[in-house]
Scaffold this active site. Structure first.
Site, PDB file in Angstrom:
ATOM      1  N   LYS A  31       0.844  -1.194   0.000  1.00 22.21           N
ATOM      2  CA  LYS A  31       0.000   0.000   0.000  1.00 22.21           C
ATOM      3  C   LYS A  31       0.882   1.248   0.000  1.00 22.21           C
ATOM      4  O   LYS A  31       1.761   1.399   0.845  1.00 22.21           O
ATOM      5  CB  LYS A  31      -0.901  -0.006   1.241  1.00 22.21           C
ATOM      6  CG  LYS A  31      -1.810   1.207   1.349  1.00 22.21           C
ATOM      7  CD  LYS A  31      -2.858   0.992   2.423  1.00 22.21           C
ATOM      8  CE  LYS A  31      -2.441   1.417   3.793  1.00 22.21           C
ATOM      9  NZ  LYS A  31      -2.529   2.868   4.050  1.00 22.21           N
ATOM     10  N   ASP A  58      -3.404   4.320  -1.993  1.00 25.17           N
ATOM     11  CA  ASP A  58      -4.384   4.777  -0.988  1.00 25.17           C
ATOM     12  C   ASP A  58      -4.353   6.296  -0.884  1.00 25.17           C
ATOM     13  O   ASP A  58      -3.810   6.856   0.062  1.00 25.17           O
ATOM     14  CB  ASP A  58      -4.055   4.107   0.351  1.00 25.17           C
ATOM     15  CG  ASP A  58      -5.110   4.378   1.404  1.00 25.17           C
ATOM     16  OD1 ASP A  58      -6.249   4.749   1.040  1.00 25.17           O
ATOM     17  OD2 ASP A  58      -4.802   4.225   2.597  1.00 25.17           O
ATOM     18  N   LYS A  60      -7.300   8.156  -1.348  1.00 23.99           N
ATOM     19  CA  LYS A  60      -8.647   8.552  -0.882  1.00 23.99           C
ATOM     20  C   LYS A  60      -9.196   9.754  -1.646  1.00 23.99           C
ATOM     21  O   LYS A  60      -9.455  10.823  -1.076  1.00 23.99           O
ATOM     22  CB  LYS A  60      -8.637   8.828   0.628  1.00 23.99           C
ATOM     23  CG  LYS A  60      -8.254   7.609   1.457  1.00 23.99           C
ATOM     24  CD  LYS A  60      -8.473   7.826   2.938  1.00 23.99           C
ATOM     25  CE  LYS A  60      -8.129   6.609   3.767  1.00 23.99           C
ATOM     26  NZ  LYS A  60      -6.695   6.230   3.744  1.00 23.99           N
ATOM     27  N   ASP A  63     -13.742  14.394  -4.658  1.00 18.17           N
ATOM     28  CA  ASP A  63     -13.798  15.636  -5.426  1.00 18.17           C
ATOM     29  C   ASP A  63     -15.025  15.572  -6.337  1.00 18.17           C
ATOM     30  O   ASP A  63     -15.834  14.646  -6.225  1.00 18.17           O
ATOM     31  CB  ASP A  63     -12.488  15.774  -6.242  1.00 18.17           C
ATOM     32  CG  ASP A  63     -12.072  17.233  -6.436  1.00 18.17           C
ATOM     33  OD1 ASP A  63     -12.962  18.031  -6.809  1.00 18.17           O
ATOM     34  OD2 ASP A  63     -10.901  17.562  -6.243  1.00 18.17           O
ATOM     35  N   THR A 115     -12.289   5.759  10.777  1.00 22.60           N
ATOM     36  CA  THR A 115     -12.405   5.228  12.145  1.00 22.60           C
ATOM     37  C   THR A 115     -11.871   6.201  13.181  1.00 22.60           C
ATOM     38  O   THR A 115     -12.072   6.010  14.374  1.00 22.60           O
ATOM     39  CB  THR A 115     -11.655   3.885  12.284  1.00 22.60           C
ATOM     40  OG1 THR A 115     -10.342   4.068  11.777  1.00 22.60           O
ATOM     41  CG2 THR A 115     -12.355   2.791  11.524  1.00 22.60           C
ATOM     42  N   ARG A 207       3.338  -1.997  11.023  1.00 24.88           N
ATOM     43  CA  ARG A 207       4.406  -2.074  12.027  1.00 24.88           C
ATOM     44  C   ARG A 207       4.801  -3.483  12.449  1.00 24.88           C
ATOM     45  O   ARG A 207       6.007  -3.752  12.566  1.00 24.88           O
ATOM     46  CB  ARG A 207       4.052  -1.195  13.238  1.00 24.88           C
ATOM     47  CG  ARG A 207       4.221   0.277  12.916  1.00 24.88           C
ATOM     48  CD  ARG A 207       3.523   1.177  13.904  1.00 24.88           C
ATOM     49  NE  ARG A 207       2.080   1.086  13.775  1.00 24.88           N
ATOM     50  CZ  ARG A 207       1.222   1.814  14.473  1.00 24.88           C
ATOM     51  NH1 ARG A 207       1.667   2.671  15.373  1.00 24.88           N
ATOM     52  NH2 ARG A 207      -0.076   1.679  14.281  1.00 24.88           N
TER      53      ARG A 207
HETATM   54  O1  C5P Z   1       1.169  -0.348  11.771  1.00 28.65           O
HETATM   55  P1  C5P Z   1      -0.270  -0.672  11.533  1.00 28.65           P
HETATM   56  O2  C5P Z   1      -0.463  -2.107  11.082  1.00 28.65           O
HETATM   57  O3  C5P Z   1      -1.116  -0.336  12.720  1.00 28.65           O
HETATM   58  O4  C5P Z   1      -0.713   0.263  10.321  1.00 28.65           O
HETATM   59  C1  C5P Z   1      -2.044   0.254   9.856  1.00 28.65           C
HETATM   60  C2  C5P Z   1      -2.171   1.037   8.587  1.00 28.65           C
HETATM   61  O5  C5P Z   1      -3.534   1.158   8.262  1.00 28.65           O
HETATM   62  C3  C5P Z   1      -1.623   2.456   8.655  1.00 28.65           C
HETATM   63  O6  C5P Z   1      -1.227   2.795   7.320  1.00 28.65           O
HETATM   64  C4  C5P Z   1      -2.831   3.260   9.059  1.00 28.65           C
HETATM   65  O7  C5P Z   1      -2.778   4.593   8.643  1.00 28.65           O
HETATM   66  C5  C5P Z   1      -3.934   2.520   8.309  1.00 28.65           C
HETATM   67  N1  C5P Z   1      -5.259   2.673   8.897  1.00 28.65           N
HETATM   68  C6  C5P Z   1      -5.565   2.253  10.177  1.00 28.65           C
HETATM   69  N2  C5P Z   1      -6.835   2.400  10.655  1.00 28.65           N
HETATM   70  C7  C5P Z   1      -7.760   2.957   9.895  1.00 28.65           C
HETATM   71  C8  C5P Z   1      -7.476   3.389   8.604  1.00 28.65           C
HETATM   72  C9  C5P Z   1      -6.190   3.230   8.137  1.00 28.65           C
HETATM   73  O8  C5P Z   1      -4.722   1.723  10.882  1.00 28.65           O
HETATM   74  N3  C5P Z   1      -8.958   3.065  10.366  1.00 28.65           N
END
Ligand code: C5P
Length: 228
Positions: A31, A58, A60, A63, A115, A207
């Site tokens: 992504k 991604d 988003k 427009d 979220t 992560r």
């Molecule tokens: O490190 P981690 O697995 O928590 O990263 C989750 C990814 O998904 C990040 O890119 C974060 O911005 C994205 N994301 C999220 N929760 C959301 C929407 C997007 O964790 N509701």
């Protein structure tokens, strides 16, 4: 159908991104969001594709329909297999994006309610007369009826969204933590297996994989869990 793993390249530089993709072994999807894309531009998408991987762009989009249609066409021409837009852009905007990518392999994912928004913010700042739990399935249904191929949602929303859109559409969910990983700042998480069982088609993990001492091993463990 097995659930796919997507590793998010939440990074600042091309070198870090290429190193991460190379370190992720068997992962097939990556992504690229506004952080990396704004720094590195379309060339980073081409570079990841050049490593034989698939790209989820991604950005988003939100427009007027004409502008989103051109953005969608550009994402498809760049070779993104998946890209995002906001369902709240409405039926015409989503339909215009769909028309723009018809005949290409690009697939549209709609984001419903971020979220990060609480029920209070949904009501008093955005001004919707509903809770997030009411708005999410409504917007998911609207998006799919208007031409989106799938929805991005939190793990807690997978069942609600699956009920609203039926078995066909793609559901992509972040907020995933394998049992062996720490939660970081994610409050409500699911394991890869739980998300797959709830109906996710693809999971986004960042992560737990990129901060792992051996990312390829972390990828292997997640893929093993998804395919168990
Ligand atoms: O490190 P981690 O697995 O928590 O990263 C989750 C990814 O998904 C990040 O890119 C974060 O911005 C994205 N994301 C999220 N929760 C959301 C929407 C997007 O964790 N509701």
């Amino acid at each position: 159908m097995s659930t796919e793993l997507i590793v998010g390249l939440d990074l600042d530089t091309r070198d870090e991104a290429i190193r991460a993709v190379t370190a992720c072994g068997d992962c097939r999807w990556f992504k690229i969001g506004s952080q990396l894309f704004t720094r590195c531009g379309p060339a980073i998408v081409e570079a990841v594709l050049g490593l034989g991987k698939n790209v989820f762009l991604d950005l988003k989009f939100h427009d007027i329909p004409n502008t989103v249609a051109h953005g969608a066409k550009a994402a498809a021409a760049l070779g993104a297999g998946l890209f995002t837009l906001h369902a709240s852009g409405g039926r015409k905007m989503i339909a215009a994006a769909r028309e723009a990518v018809e005949g290409t392999p690009a697939r549209i994912l709609a984001v419903t309610i971020l979220t990060s928004l609480s029920d209070d913010m949904v009501r008093n700042e955005i001004g919707l007369p509903e809770t997030a739990a009411q708005a999410v399935p409504r917007l998911a249904k609207l998006a799919v009826e208007s031409g989106a191929h799938g929805i991005v949602c939190s793990p807690q929303e997978i069942r609600l969204v699956r009920e609203a859109v039926g078995p066909g559409p793609i559901i992509v969910t972040p907020g995933i933590r394998p049992e062996w990983a720490g939660k970081d700042d994610q409050a409500r998480v699911m394991t890869p297996r739980e998300a797959a069982a709830a109906g996710a088609s693809m999971i986004v993990v960042v992560r737990p994989i990129l901060k792992h001492a051996q990312p390829a091993e972390a990828v292997r463990l997640v893929l093993e869990e998804l395919n168990a």
